[in-house]
Design a protein around this motif. Structure first.
Motif, PDB file in Angstrom:
ATOM      1  N   UNK A  71      32.250   6.265  -9.316  1.00 23.87           N
ATOM      2  CA  UNK A  71      32.573   7.666  -9.578  1.00 23.87           C
ATOM      3  C   UNK A  71      31.868   8.123 -10.845  1.00 23.87           C
ATOM      4  N   UNK A  72      31.240   9.282 -10.749  1.00 25.98           N
ATOM      5  CA  UNK A  72      30.623   9.904 -11.918  1.00 25.98           C
ATOM      6  C   UNK A  72      31.549  11.025 -12.395  1.00 25.98           C
ATOM      7  N   UNK A  73      32.391  10.733 -13.410  1.00 21.16           N
ATOM      8  CA  UNK A  73      33.314  11.769 -13.869  1.00 21.16           C
ATOM      9  C   UNK A  73      32.593  13.043 -14.304  1.00 21.16           C
ATOM     10  N   UNK A  74      31.448  12.883 -14.941  1.00 23.20           N
ATOM     11  CA  UNK A  74      30.680  14.045 -15.381  1.00 23.20           C
ATOM     12  C   UNK A  74      30.263  14.894 -14.184  1.00 23.20           C
ATOM     13  N   UNK A  75      29.758  14.258 -13.145  1.00 21.82           N
ATOM     14  CA  UNK A  75      29.332  14.984 -11.955  1.00 21.82           C
ATOM     15  C   UNK A  75      30.487  15.673 -11.244  1.00 21.82           C
TER      16      UNK A  75
ATOM     17  N   UNK B 193      32.024  24.275 -11.213  1.00 25.95           N
ATOM     18  CA  UNK B 193      31.135  25.183 -10.482  1.00 25.95           C
ATOM     19  C   UNK B 193      31.855  25.791  -9.279  1.00 25.95           C
ATOM     20  N   UNK B 194      32.622  24.972  -8.558  1.00 27.57           N
ATOM     21  CA  UNK B 194      33.386  25.478  -7.420  1.00 27.57           C
ATOM     22  C   UNK B 194      34.405  26.511  -7.892  1.00 27.57           C
ATOM     23  N   UNK B 195      35.092  26.215  -8.994  1.00 26.62           N
ATOM     24  CA  UNK B 195      36.055  27.177  -9.536  1.00 26.62           C
ATOM     25  C   UNK B 195      35.373  28.484  -9.918  1.00 26.62           C
ATOM     26  N   UNK B 196      34.219  28.396 -10.571  1.00 29.42           N
ATOM     27  CA  UNK B 196      33.503  29.605 -10.996  1.00 29.42           C
ATOM     28  C   UNK B 196      33.064  30.425  -9.788  1.00 29.42           C
ATOM     29  N   UNK B 197      32.520  29.760  -8.778  1.00 31.21           N
ATOM     30  CA  UNK B 197      32.096  30.471  -7.568  1.00 31.21           C
ATOM     31  C   UNK B 197      33.296  31.131  -6.895  1.00 31.21           C
ATOM     32  N   UNK B 198      34.402  30.395  -6.785  1.00 33.04           N
ATOM     33  CA  UNK B 198      35.599  30.945  -6.143  1.00 33.04           C
ATOM     34  C   UNK B 198      36.165  32.122  -6.928  1.00 33.04           C
ATOM     35  N   UNK B 199      36.108  32.053  -8.252  1.00 31.07           N
ATOM     36  CA  UNK B 199      36.613  33.163  -9.066  1.00 31.07           C
ATOM     37  C   UNK B 199      35.754  34.414  -8.877  1.00 31.07           C
ATOM     38  N   UNK B 200      34.447  34.238  -8.850  1.00 32.18           N
ATOM     39  CA  UNK B 200      33.552  35.383  -8.631  1.00 32.18           C
ATOM     40  C   UNK B 200      33.813  36.003  -7.260  1.00 32.18           C
TER      41      UNK B 200
ATOM     42  N   UNK C 166      26.151  19.514  -6.094  1.00 33.57           N
ATOM     43  CA  UNK C 166      26.075  19.300  -7.546  1.00 33.57           C
ATOM     44  C   UNK C 166      26.596  17.915  -7.910  1.00 33.57           C
ATOM     45  N   UNK C 167      27.736  17.521  -7.338  1.00 34.43           N
ATOM     46  CA  UNK C 167      28.306  16.200  -7.635  1.00 34.43           C
ATOM     47  C   UNK C 167      27.353  15.090  -7.225  1.00 34.43           C
ATOM     48  N   UNK C 168      26.732  15.241  -6.069  1.00 39.08           N
ATOM     49  CA  UNK C 168      25.816  14.208  -5.569  1.00 39.08           C
ATOM     50  C   UNK C 168      24.561  14.115  -6.428  1.00 39.08           C
ATOM     51  N   UNK C 169      24.031  15.228  -6.846  1.00 40.51           N
ATOM     52  CA  UNK C 169      22.779  15.209  -7.622  1.00 40.51           C
ATOM     53  C   UNK C 169      22.989  14.732  -9.050  1.00 40.51           C
ATOM     54  N   UNK C 170      24.120  15.054  -9.633  1.00 37.66           N
ATOM     55  CA  UNK C 170      24.377  14.594 -11.006  1.00 37.66           C
ATOM     56  C   UNK C 170      24.682  13.105 -11.015  1.00 37.66           C
ATOM     57  N   UNK C 171      25.415  12.623 -10.005  1.00 40.31           N
ATOM     58  CA  UNK C 171      25.813  11.208 -10.010  1.00 40.31           C
ATOM     59  C   UNK C 171      24.652  10.273  -9.698  1.00 40.31           C
ATOM     60  N   UNK C 172      23.705  10.689  -8.902  1.00 40.53           N
ATOM     61  CA  UNK C 172      22.523   9.918  -8.485  1.00 40.53           C
ATOM     62  C   UNK C 172      22.907   8.663  -7.700  1.00 40.53           C
ATOM     63  N   UNK C 173      23.708   7.771  -8.261  1.00 42.29           N
ATOM     64  CA  UNK C 173      24.170   6.601  -7.519  1.00 42.29           C
ATOM     65  C   UNK C 173      25.398   6.998  -6.709  1.00 42.29           C
ATOM     66  N   UNK C 174      25.469   6.562  -5.474  1.00 38.37           N
ATOM     67  CA  UNK C 174      26.585   6.842  -4.574  1.00 38.37           C
ATOM     68  C   UNK C 174      26.840   8.347  -4.426  1.00 38.37           C
ATOM     69  N   UNK C 175      25.855   9.109  -4.006  1.00 40.38           N
ATOM     70  CA  UNK C 175      26.031  10.569  -3.928  1.00 40.38           C
ATOM     71  C   UNK C 175      27.108  10.992  -2.925  1.00 40.38           C
ATOM     72  N   UNK C 176      27.179  10.319  -1.768  1.00 40.78           N
ATOM     73  CA  UNK C 176      28.171  10.711  -0.766  1.00 40.78           C
ATOM     74  C   UNK C 176      29.588  10.409  -1.242  1.00 40.78           C
ATOM     75  N   UNK C 177      29.728   9.311  -1.955  1.00 40.29           N
ATOM     76  CA  UNK C 177      31.041   8.946  -2.479  1.00 40.29           C
ATOM     77  C   UNK C 177      31.526  10.000  -3.465  1.00 40.29           C
ATOM     78  N   UNK C 178      30.646  10.435  -4.348  1.00 38.66           N
ATOM     79  CA  UNK C 178      31.029  11.444  -5.335  1.00 38.66           C
ATOM     80  C   UNK C 178      31.286  12.798  -4.686  1.00 38.66           C
ATOM     81  N   UNK C 179      30.520  13.144  -3.662  1.00 29.12           N
ATOM     82  CA  UNK C 179      30.774  14.388  -2.935  1.00 29.12           C
ATOM     83  C   UNK C 179      32.132  14.333  -2.237  1.00 29.12           C
TER      84      UNK C 179
END
Length: 127
Positions: free
Chosen positions: A4-8, A15-22, A76-89
């Motif tokens: 798990x990439x906590x940062x990602x 980002x999801x929250x910001x998009x949903x708020x807009x 975004x989660x997959x690209x930031x994490x790089x390793x295990x992208x599907x898991x982070x998504x």
């Protein structure tokens, strides 16, 4: 736990929250313009606003755009994490479920559809 990439996950969730708020603000502006276009009392405007937000077309568009925002978050989660992208998504999709239940509609079909589409949308975004 190192998968798990906590940062990602956090950045994607924000980002999801910001998009949903807009999107919510956009729907509120459109509904408010409809409700306040006439000389209505506050109570009548509130009823008109609620009726607008429960229209099938508005609910369908809300479901589509909410699913799209989770897909963007999965990307975004997959690209930031790089390793295990599907898991982070997937983790992002699972984290988004409580958010969806906090913002739940009173309509069962809408809630079930949002629940069923969250993780697949995040996975699709992670692809």
């Amino acid at each position: 736990m190192n998968r798990i990439s906590p940062k990602g996950i956090v950045i994607a969730f924000l980002a999801v929250l910001a998009i949903d708020m807009v999107l919510a603000i956009g729907f509120a502006v459109i509904a408010g313009a409809t409700a306040f276009a006439k000389d209505l009392t506050e109570q009548e405007a509130s009823v008109a606003f609620s009726a607008f937000m429960l229209r099938p077309g508005v609910l369908s568009m809300s479901l589509f755009l909410g699913t799209l925002s989770i897909a963007v978050g999965g990307y975004i989660a997959a690209r930031i994490s790089k390793a295990y992208p599907y898991f982070n998504a997937t983790v992002l999709g699972l984290v988004a479920i409580p958010l969806g239940s906090l913002l739940a509609s009173e309509l069962l079909w809408f809630n079930l559809a949002a629940l069923a589409l969250g993780v697949p949308a995040a996975l699709f975004g992670g692809y």
